[in-house]
Structure formats: C-alpha cells, structure tokens
Write an enzyme that holds these catalytic residues in place. Sequence first.
Site, PDB file in Angstrom:
ATOM      1  CE1 TYR A 127      -3.092   3.048   0.847  1.00  8.94           C
ATOM      2  CE2 TYR A 127      -2.654   2.682   3.192  1.00  8.94           C
ATOM      3  CZ  TYR A 127      -3.239   3.415   2.177  1.00  8.94           C
ATOM      4  OH  TYR A 127      -3.999   4.520   2.499  1.00  8.94           O
TER       5      TYR A 127
ATOM      6  CG  PHE B 115       7.642   1.200   2.548  1.00  9.16           C
ATOM      7  CD1 PHE B 115       6.963   2.138   3.298  1.00  9.16           C
ATOM      8  CD2 PHE B 115       8.320   1.625   1.413  1.00  9.16           C
ATOM      9  CE1 PHE B 115       6.956   3.467   2.940  1.00  9.16           C
ATOM     10  CE2 PHE B 115       8.314   2.950   1.045  1.00  9.16           C
ATOM     11  CZ  PHE B 115       7.635   3.870   1.801  1.00  9.16           C
TER      12      PHE B 115
ATOM     13  CE1 TYR C 210       3.786  -3.265  12.445  1.00 13.56           C
ATOM     14  CE2 TYR C 210       2.254  -1.892  13.691  1.00 13.56           C
ATOM     15  CZ  TYR C 210       3.069  -2.090  12.596  1.00 13.56           C
ATOM     16  OH  TYR C 210       3.171  -1.099  11.635  1.00 13.56           O
TER      17      TYR C 210
ATOM     18  CB  ILE D 223     -18.813   1.172  16.294  1.00 14.49           C
ATOM     19  CG1 ILE D 223     -19.034   1.792  14.915  1.00 14.49           C
ATOM     20  CG2 ILE D 223     -18.186   2.176  17.257  1.00 14.49           C
ATOM     21  CD1 ILE D 223     -19.868   3.066  14.910  1.00 14.49           C
TER      22      ILE D 223
HETATM   23  N1  NAD Z   1      -0.828   1.012   6.769  1.00 10.53           N
HETATM   24  C1  NAD Z   1      -0.700   1.682   7.901  1.00 10.53           C
HETATM   25  O1  NAD Z   1      -1.664   2.334   8.379  1.00 10.53           O
HETATM   26  C2  NAD Z   1       0.634   1.709   8.632  1.00 10.53           C
HETATM   27  C3  NAD Z   1       0.720   2.409   9.836  1.00 10.53           C
HETATM   28  C4  NAD Z   1       1.942   2.447  10.497  1.00 10.53           C
HETATM   29  C5  NAD Z   1       3.062   1.829   9.955  1.00 10.53           C
HETATM   30  N2  NAD Z   1       2.945   1.131   8.799  1.00 10.53           N
HETATM   31  C6  NAD Z   1       4.162   0.473   8.266  1.00 10.53           C
HETATM   32  O2  NAD Z   1       4.323   0.872   6.914  1.00 10.53           O
HETATM   33  C7  NAD Z   1       4.915  -0.177   6.146  1.00 10.53           C
HETATM   34  C8  NAD Z   1       4.078  -0.458   4.923  1.00 10.53           C
HETATM   35  O3  NAD Z   1       2.757  -0.792   5.333  1.00 10.53           O
HETATM   36  P1  NAD Z   1       1.633  -1.140   4.262  1.00 10.53           P
HETATM   37  O4  NAD Z   1       0.331  -0.796   4.868  1.00 10.53           O
HETATM   38  O5  NAD Z   1       2.009  -0.587   2.936  1.00 10.53           O
HETATM   39  O6  NAD Z   1       1.774  -2.737   4.247  1.00 10.53           O
HETATM   40  P2  NAD Z   1       1.628  -3.767   3.021  1.00 10.53           P
HETATM   41  O7  NAD Z   1       1.431  -5.100   3.640  1.00 10.53           O
HETATM   42  O8  NAD Z   1       0.635  -3.278   2.046  1.00 10.53           O
HETATM   43  O9  NAD Z   1       3.081  -3.690   2.352  1.00 10.53           O
HETATM   44  C9  NAD Z   1       4.199  -4.377   2.854  1.00 10.53           C
HETATM   45  C10 NAD Z   1       4.964  -4.938   1.659  1.00 10.53           C
HETATM   46  O10 NAD Z   1       6.155  -5.583   2.125  1.00 10.53           O
HETATM   47  C11 NAD Z   1       6.303  -6.849   1.484  1.00 10.53           C
HETATM   48  N3  NAD Z   1       7.073  -7.716   2.390  1.00 10.53           N
HETATM   49  C12 NAD Z   1       6.747  -8.074   3.670  1.00 10.53           C
HETATM   50  N4  NAD Z   1       7.701  -8.866   4.177  1.00 10.53           N
HETATM   51  C13 NAD Z   1       8.671  -9.003   3.241  1.00 10.53           C
HETATM   52  C14 NAD Z   1       9.908  -9.700   3.175  1.00 10.53           C
HETATM   53  N5  NAD Z   1      10.345 -10.435   4.182  1.00 10.53           N
HETATM   54  N6  NAD Z   1      10.630  -9.622   2.038  1.00 10.53           N
HETATM   55  C15 NAD Z   1      10.205  -8.879   0.990  1.00 10.53           C
HETATM   56  N7  NAD Z   1       9.038  -8.204   0.990  1.00 10.53           N
HETATM   57  C16 NAD Z   1       8.278  -8.265   2.094  1.00 10.53           C
HETATM   58  C17 NAD Z   1       4.882  -7.320   1.234  1.00 10.53           C
HETATM   59  O11 NAD Z   1       4.765  -8.272   0.197  1.00 10.53           O
HETATM   60  C18 NAD Z   1       4.179  -5.999   0.890  1.00 10.53           C
HETATM   61  O12 NAD Z   1       4.242  -5.720  -0.497  1.00 10.53           O
HETATM   62  C19 NAD Z   1       5.062  -1.369   7.104  1.00 10.53           C
HETATM   63  O13 NAD Z   1       6.376  -1.373   7.589  1.00 10.53           O
HETATM   64  C20 NAD Z   1       4.074  -1.038   8.218  1.00 10.53           C
HETATM   65  O14 NAD Z   1       4.448  -1.606   9.436  1.00 10.53           O
HETATM   66  C21 NAD Z   1       1.761   1.056   8.127  1.00 10.53           C
END
Ligand code: NAD
Length: 335
Positions: A11, A83, A153, A220
């Site tokens: 995302y 990410f 997490y 909710i």
């Molecule tokens: N979405 C949110 O609201 C949010 C909030 C706070 C922090 N985050 C952080 O932002 C980052 C991205 O989140 P997102 O919502 O886009 O998540 P997402 O799951 O959509 O994207 C994560 C991507 O990383 C890849 N991935 C995971 N483990 C892997 C590995 N071992 N090797 C290679 N690729 C790997 C997945 O295939 C995926 O494409 C994450 O680190 C998450 O913890 C997200």
Amino acid sequence: MQILVTGAAGYIGSHVVKQLLEQTDYKIVIIDNLSTGFDSTIETLKSLDTTKSRIKFYNQDLSNWSEIEKIFEENCIKEIIHFAAFSQVAESMKNPIKYYSNNTINTTNLINIATKYGVKKFIFSSTAAVYGEVSSENIPIKESLITNPINPYGSSKLFSESIIKDVASIKNDFKYIILRYFNVAGADLDGKVGECHNPETHLIPLVIKTALGKRESIKIFGDDYDTPDGTCIRDYIHVCDLADAHIEALKYLDTNESDTFNCGYGYGYSVKEVVEMVKKVSNVEFKIEIEKRRVGDPAVLISDNTKIKTKMNWTPKYNDLELICKTALEWEKRI
Ligand SMILES: NC(=O)c1ccc[n+]([C@@H]2O[C@H](COP(=O)([O-])OP(=O)(O)OC[C@H]3O[C@@H](n4cnc5c(N)ncnc54)[C@H](O)[C@@H]3O)[C@@H](O)[C@H]2O)c1
C-alpha cells in the site's frame, strides 16, 4: 542514483514509488516477496515509468540474506526506504516470532548489508504503535514521549528503531529518518494505486467495503469512551501526504542529521465521524453494530506534528477527511 525501496508492492510503498517516479530522477530497485503485496501493483508502477528503465523489481524475501547481498552487488544502492514488514497487530499477538523475524531480524540484516555497501540514507517505516497506550495528558503525542508498545508489532518496530540508531551512532556516513505513521488512509488521486490488505483491519476501507455491499455491516468497538460521541478518535493521514514526507526526508538528510518524526495531521476524527463521512461520500446507508470495547484500544491517538512541519518543511496537502474517504471509495470500486 539508485534507491532501494523494500515492500513497494504494498500500500504505502507503491504510493511512494509513484511519487519518486513523478518528482525525482532516481532509478528504483524494488525488493518485495509479494507476501502481502501484489504483482499487479509492480506492473502498474512499471507502466507509470515513461522511460521504461527506472524500475528494477526483485521478487525476493528479505530473509534470503545471500540473495539480498547479490542485489547490492548488482546495483549501486546508496539510499533505502524500508517498508517491507508485517503489520497486523492481532496477528502479532498470536505469532510474535513471525513479527520479530520479519520486522526486526530482517531489518537488522538489511542494515548490516546496507552499511557494508556504503548506503548513506535509510528511511524507516515506524508506527504510532511504539507509543502504546497514551494517557490523555500526553495527547497530542510528541516524538519525545516515552515509548511503551503493548504488542509485538509495536515492539518489533521499536527494536528496529534502536538498531538503526545504534548503527548510525558508530557509522558517521549512515544517516536515518524514522517516520512514525499514525492512521494511514486514502488512495492515489489518479486512482492508479490504493490500499489492499488481506485481511483488511483498517477502519476506512472496512467502512467503504460495507458501503459497497462487500460486507454486511460495520462494527464499532465501544461507544462509551470519554470522547464527544463516545467512539475512539484517530489521526488519519492521506497516503499521498505520507508519501511526500518520505521524499522530503531524503532531501532533509542532504543537509541535516538523523532524526525521528511523527507523521499525522495533529487532528483526530471519531469512528462515528468516519462512518458518517463514508455515508456522505458514498450516498449509501448501511448497518452499524455497536460492540464491546477491544482490549488495548486507547480512546484518543493524535500526533503532535509540529516537528515534521517546522524542521522538515513538510506541508500536508490533503488534510481533508472527505477527500481521504472519496479517494479510498474510488479505489475500492475498482478492485
Ligand atoms: N498502513 C498503515 O496504516 C501503517 C501504519 C503504520 C506503519 N505502517 C508500516 O508501513 C509499512 C508499509 O505498510 P503497508 O500498509 O504498505 O503494508 P503492506 O502489507 O501493504 O506492504 C508491505 C509490503 O512488504 C512486502 N514484504 C513483507 N515482508 C517481506 C519480506 N520479508 N521480504 C520482501 N518483501 C516483504 C509485502 O509483500 C508488501 O508488499 C510497514 O512497515 C508497516 O508496518 C503502516
């Protein structure tokens, strides 16, 4: 100049790569194992590259350390936006090892290889979950607030933060920016990329799926909190503003030192306000079920974003719940 973006099939990473293509000259190396991301997203990103030469995709798992090192040998990577991680809080409580392995051990290894190959800038996706349950006198949350995660997490991300800081303290040429995201929401305004988690746990896409008839009702959890309408309040940041913070972070490190920043708007909306906004933008009435509070859901989580706005010169452009819900709705209609 080559930049490595891990997790760009997901995302937030996909929105950042789209902005890197539009706003910079970087050649972009992507590592993603497609565990929660999508091949179709990589194809979309490649289709947005008018030169057809700026994106190189490796379908690789970060735990394959020797393969990751080969990618550094083949490319001249000097900057990283990291990410790739797992990010489902409930799953992390059931399977903590999965979270520490991917989010902490793989990050440690990536930093180890990065420093070996002379990486100068490391931008890290952290989370408001590092703060844990925050009492009302500490809202809005400043970066200086003591961290106290309440699930694996949040802990897995906080350990990574410490490792990044410790390595930077002994390697003068390795600089980092840690970005602690609050509630990321919305989708690209052109509708090319958007949010797609499976299972989806975030409020806005869940309410939108309900409005589109993909779910029967929206639950909710708690309407007896000490907030104006009794439901929890969160700080929702549009994913394009968040993506912009990453681009600003890269520029910031040219002339500034490593640092940690909250990413949010410094303002919160209640669950009921979000539900009402989705009804407004979709023009659909849907079923709402009031359930008991969930353990570990604080009443209010709002960032203090003074630091990123003043020090990094980040200026949000999409600070508008209606726009966030509209872009998320348009995306959800497409998928
Ligand atoms: N979405 C949110 O609201 C949010 C909030 C706070 C922090 N985050 C952080 O932002 C980052 C991205 O989140 P997102 O919502 O886009 O998540 P997402 O799951 O959509 O994207 C994560 C991507 O990383 C890849 N991935 C995971 N483990 C892997 C590995 N071992 N090797 C290679 N690729 C790997 C997945 O295939 C995926 O494409 C994450 O680190 C998450 O913890 C997200």
